[in-house]
Scaffold this motif. Structure first.
Motif, mmCIF file in Angstrom:
data_model
loop_
_atom_site.group_PDB
_atom_site.id
_atom_site.type_symbol
_atom_site.label_atom_id
_atom_site.label_comp_id
_atom_site.label_asym_id
_atom_site.label_seq_id
_atom_site.Cartn_x
_atom_site.Cartn_y
_atom_site.Cartn_z
ATOM 1 N N PHE A 16 0.858 -1.203 0.007
ATOM 2 C CA PHE A 16 0.082 0.029 0.086
ATOM 3 C C PHE A 16 0.809 1.248 -0.075
ATOM 4 O O PHE A 16 0.401 2.347 0.065
ATOM 5 N N LEU A 17 2.358 1.257 -0.140
ATOM 6 C CA LEU A 17 3.106 2.106 0.060
ATOM 7 C C LEU A 17 4.017 2.270 -1.405
ATOM 8 O O LEU A 17 4.268 1.526 -1.889
ATOM 9 N N PHE A 18 4.570 3.783 -1.280
ATOM 10 C CA PHE A 18 5.399 3.930 -2.460
ATOM 11 C C PHE A 18 6.375 4.993 -1.692
ATOM 12 O O PHE A 18 6.064 5.831 -1.094
ATOM 13 N N LYS A 19 7.602 5.249 -2.081
ATOM 14 C CA LYS A 19 8.318 6.370 -1.894
ATOM 15 C C LYS A 19 8.396 7.493 -2.963
ATOM 16 O O LYS A 19 7.863 7.397 -4.108
ATOM 17 N N LYS A 20 8.282 8.714 -2.144
ATOM 18 C CA LYS A 20 8.234 9.934 -3.039
ATOM 19 C C LYS A 20 9.414 10.903 -2.520
ATOM 20 O O LYS A 20 9.817 11.041 -1.525
ATOM 21 N N LYS A 21 9.822 11.509 -3.800
ATOM 22 C CA LYS A 21 11.158 12.543 -3.421
ATOM 23 C C LYS A 21 10.110 13.962 -3.014
ATOM 24 O O LYS A 21 9.281 14.437 -3.692
ATOM 25 N N ILE A 22 10.627 14.403 -1.804
ATOM 26 C CA ILE A 22 9.902 15.879 -1.425
ATOM 27 C C ILE A 22 11.037 16.656 -1.289
ATOM 28 O O ILE A 22 12.073 16.360 -1.067
ATOM 29 N N CYS A 80 11.445 20.087 0.928
ATOM 30 C CA CYS A 80 10.813 20.847 2.117
ATOM 31 C C CYS A 80 10.698 22.397 1.971
ATOM 32 O O CYS A 80 11.471 23.102 1.482
ATOM 33 N N PRO A 81 9.310 22.647 2.033
ATOM 34 C CA PRO A 81 9.144 24.181 1.999
ATOM 35 C C PRO A 81 9.659 25.062 2.823
ATOM 36 O O PRO A 81 9.677 26.379 2.911
ATOM 37 N N ASN A 82 10.174 24.531 3.816
ATOM 38 C CA ASN A 82 11.059 25.343 4.891
ATOM 39 C C ASN A 82 12.461 25.359 4.734
ATOM 40 O O ASN A 82 13.085 26.733 4.697
ATOM 41 N N CYS A 83 13.024 24.645 4.347
ATOM 42 C CA CYS A 83 14.697 24.474 4.301
ATOM 43 C C CYS A 83 15.085 24.269 2.814
ATOM 44 O O CYS A 83 15.983 24.579 2.103
ATOM 45 N N ASP A 84 13.987 23.881 1.896
ATOM 46 C CA ASP A 84 14.268 23.584 0.605
ATOM 47 C C ASP A 84 15.421 22.668 0.199
ATOM 48 O O ASP A 84 15.613 22.499 -1.030
ATOM 49 N N LYS A 85 15.414 21.646 1.100
ATOM 50 C CA LYS A 85 16.374 20.529 0.732
ATOM 51 C C LYS A 85 15.384 19.238 0.532
ATOM 52 O O LYS A 85 14.215 19.354 0.786
ATOM 53 N N PRO A 86 15.862 18.218 -0.404
ATOM 54 C CA PRO A 86 15.166 17.199 -0.785
ATOM 55 C C PRO A 86 15.237 16.026 0.163
ATOM 56 O O PRO A 86 16.192 15.898 0.831
ATOM 57 N N ARG A 113 4.470 7.483 1.227
ATOM 58 C CA ARG A 113 3.367 7.609 0.795
ATOM 59 C C ARG A 113 2.242 6.546 0.811
ATOM 60 O O ARG A 113 2.991 5.308 0.243
ATOM 61 N N VAL A 114 0.993 6.820 0.921
ATOM 62 C CA VAL A 114 0.083 5.774 0.897
ATOM 63 C C VAL A 114 -0.543 5.819 -0.699
ATOM 64 O O VAL A 114 -0.996 6.737 -0.884
ATOM 65 N N LEU A 115 -0.592 4.533 -1.185
ATOM 66 C CA LEU A 115 -1.570 4.351 -2.508
ATOM 67 C C LEU A 115 -2.844 4.247 -1.967
ATOM 68 O O LEU A 115 -3.485 3.204 -1.912
ATOM 69 N N ASN A 116 -3.554 5.422 -1.961
ATOM 70 C CA ASN A 116 -5.048 5.346 -1.651
ATOM 71 C C ASN A 116 -5.954 4.644 -2.374
ATOM 72 O O ASN A 116 -7.041 4.143 -1.870
ATOM 73 N N SER A 117 -5.667 4.515 -3.906
ATOM 74 C CA SER A 117 -6.464 3.555 -4.612
ATOM 75 C C SER A 117 -6.487 2.139 -4.273
ATOM 76 O O SER A 117 -7.440 1.584 -4.575
ATOM 77 N N LYS A 118 -5.517 1.783 -3.437
ATOM 78 C CA LYS A 118 -5.504 0.328 -2.938
ATOM 79 C C LYS A 118 -6.119 0.081 -1.609
ATOM 80 O O LYS A 118 -6.317 -0.985 -1.169
ATOM 81 N N LEU A 119 -6.926 1.385 -1.036
ATOM 82 C CA LEU A 119 -7.045 1.058 0.357
ATOM 83 C C LEU A 119 -8.539 0.436 0.389
ATOM 84 O O LEU A 119 -9.460 0.796 -0.463
ATOM 85 N N ARG A 120 -8.863 -0.435 1.288
ATOM 86 C CA ARG A 120 -10.335 -0.703 1.671
ATOM 87 C C ARG A 120 -10.453 -0.617 3.155
ATOM 88 O O ARG A 120 -9.904 -1.039 3.852
ATOM 89 N N ARG A 167 18.615 14.458 11.019
ATOM 90 C CA ARG A 167 18.590 12.933 11.223
ATOM 91 C C ARG A 167 18.386 12.178 9.869
ATOM 92 O O ARG A 167 18.320 12.933 8.758
ATOM 93 N N ASP A 168 18.865 10.931 9.767
ATOM 94 C CA ASP A 168 18.563 10.279 8.477
ATOM 95 C C ASP A 168 17.214 10.001 8.266
ATOM 96 O O ASP A 168 16.488 9.890 8.936
ATOM 97 N N ALA A 169 16.680 10.015 6.896
ATOM 98 C CA ALA A 169 15.529 9.655 6.450
ATOM 99 C C ALA A 169 15.240 8.284 6.664
ATOM 100 O O ALA A 169 16.309 7.415 6.817
ATOM 101 N N PRO A 170 13.952 7.895 6.695
ATOM 102 C CA PRO A 170 13.768 6.477 6.822
ATOM 103 C C PRO A 170 14.338 5.677 5.909
ATOM 104 O O PRO A 170 14.313 6.010 4.700
ATOM 105 N N GLU A 171 14.818 4.703 6.194
ATOM 106 C CA GLU A 171 15.728 3.617 5.144
ATOM 107 C C GLU A 171 14.895 2.550 4.846
ATOM 108 O O GLU A 171 14.893 2.229 3.510
ATOM 109 N N GLY A 172 13.913 2.098 5.350
ATOM 110 C CA GLY A 172 12.927 1.007 5.333
ATOM 111 C C GLY A 172 11.948 1.347 3.963
ATOM 112 O O GLY A 172 11.769 2.627 3.672
#
Length: 254
Positions: free
Chosen positions: A13-19, A21-27, A32-39, A98-103
């Motif tokens: 139900f999940l996927f990785k997305k490049k973001i 940040c609107p605060n520090c402008d760093k990627p 994220r959740v794939l809403n289309s797959k949710l029940r 800190r490090d971004a989530p690795e899993g």
């Protein structure tokens, strides 16, 4: 592992997305959740959402690992210039990168920390009281999910950790109740995406949970007597009213 908490199933139900940040402008990468797959399943009586195979609440907040800015995922990009100043001064200045989530998934402790950080940011940005209170409610739901998992999976938590989480849940639940009750008198609807009847139902449940039976009955009565109310909410209010009256009688008998 119980199927309800199968992380391999959750990954579907999940996927990785490049973001950016609107605060520090760093990627950074976020999950994220794939809403289309949710029940969707039946929600808890206090409207905590439930879905098959995943607790979506774990992914309801996005947090920048670079500067500490965190907010509900749907609102993450909605940062004004003034709010950014507040975050830089009150959050980022003290935040340790800190490090971004690795899993591919988030565990409950990581998700709980995100919500707590989002609450700190919400207070710094001086967002609406209802939004701060709703974060407290979501934190309660999230902790509830963690404790439920611990009941099904042995050795997830020690007894002391369970007691601390239960105390935290009660504290955030009270903050949610107080904040949402006050917001109802100060803000226009919709509040936190809810119309007045849905909001009244939530307040009725929270009143009931906190032993304020008369107020809970009044909120239920408002829903039942209002024209054009969604039939599902009206039915839930009627059932809740009966439950509250019974609880009040039992408490009086004691």
């Amino acid at each position: 592992m119980a199927e309800k908490y199968d992380l391999e199933e959750e990954k579907k139900f999940l996927f990785k997305k490049k973001i950016t940040c609107p605060n520090c402008d760093k990627p950074f990468d976020d999950i994220r959740v794939l809403n289309s797959k949710l029940r969707r399943l039946e929600s808890d009586d206090d409207l905590r959402p439930r879905f098959q195979g995943i607790d979506t609440l774990k992914y309801g907040v996005t947090a920048c690992p670079k500067c500490g800015y965190a907010a509900a995922t749907k609102n993450f990009d909605s940062l004004t210039k003034l709010q950014r100043q507040h975050i830089i001064q009150q959050v980022s200045a003290m935040f340790v990168e800190r490090d971004a989530p690795e899993g591919d998934t988030l565990d409950y402790p990581a998700a709980i920390e995100r919500y707590k950080l989002a609450l700190v940011c919400a207070m710094a940005m001086e967002v609406k009281l209802s939004e701060q209170a709703y974060l407290c409610l979501q934190l309660t739901w999230l902790i509830r999910g963690y404790l439920e998992m611990a009941e099904e999976i042995p050795d997830t938590l020690t007894q002391k950790e369970k007691e601390q989480l239960q105390a935290d849940a009660e504290r955030f639940y009270r903050k949610a109740f107080d904040g949402l009750s006050t917001a109802a008198t100060q803000e226009d609807f919709p509040i936190c995406g809810m119309d007045s009847s849905t909001y009244d139902y939530l307040l009725a449940v929270l009143c009931y949970k906190h032993g304020e039976f008369d107020q809970a009955v009044r909120y239920c009565g408002n829903i039942v007597q209002t024209r054009g109310v969604n039939s599902k909410i009206k039915d839930k209010a009627l059932m809740l009213k009966d439950e509250v009256i019974a609880a009040k009688k039992e408490a009086g008998a004691e």
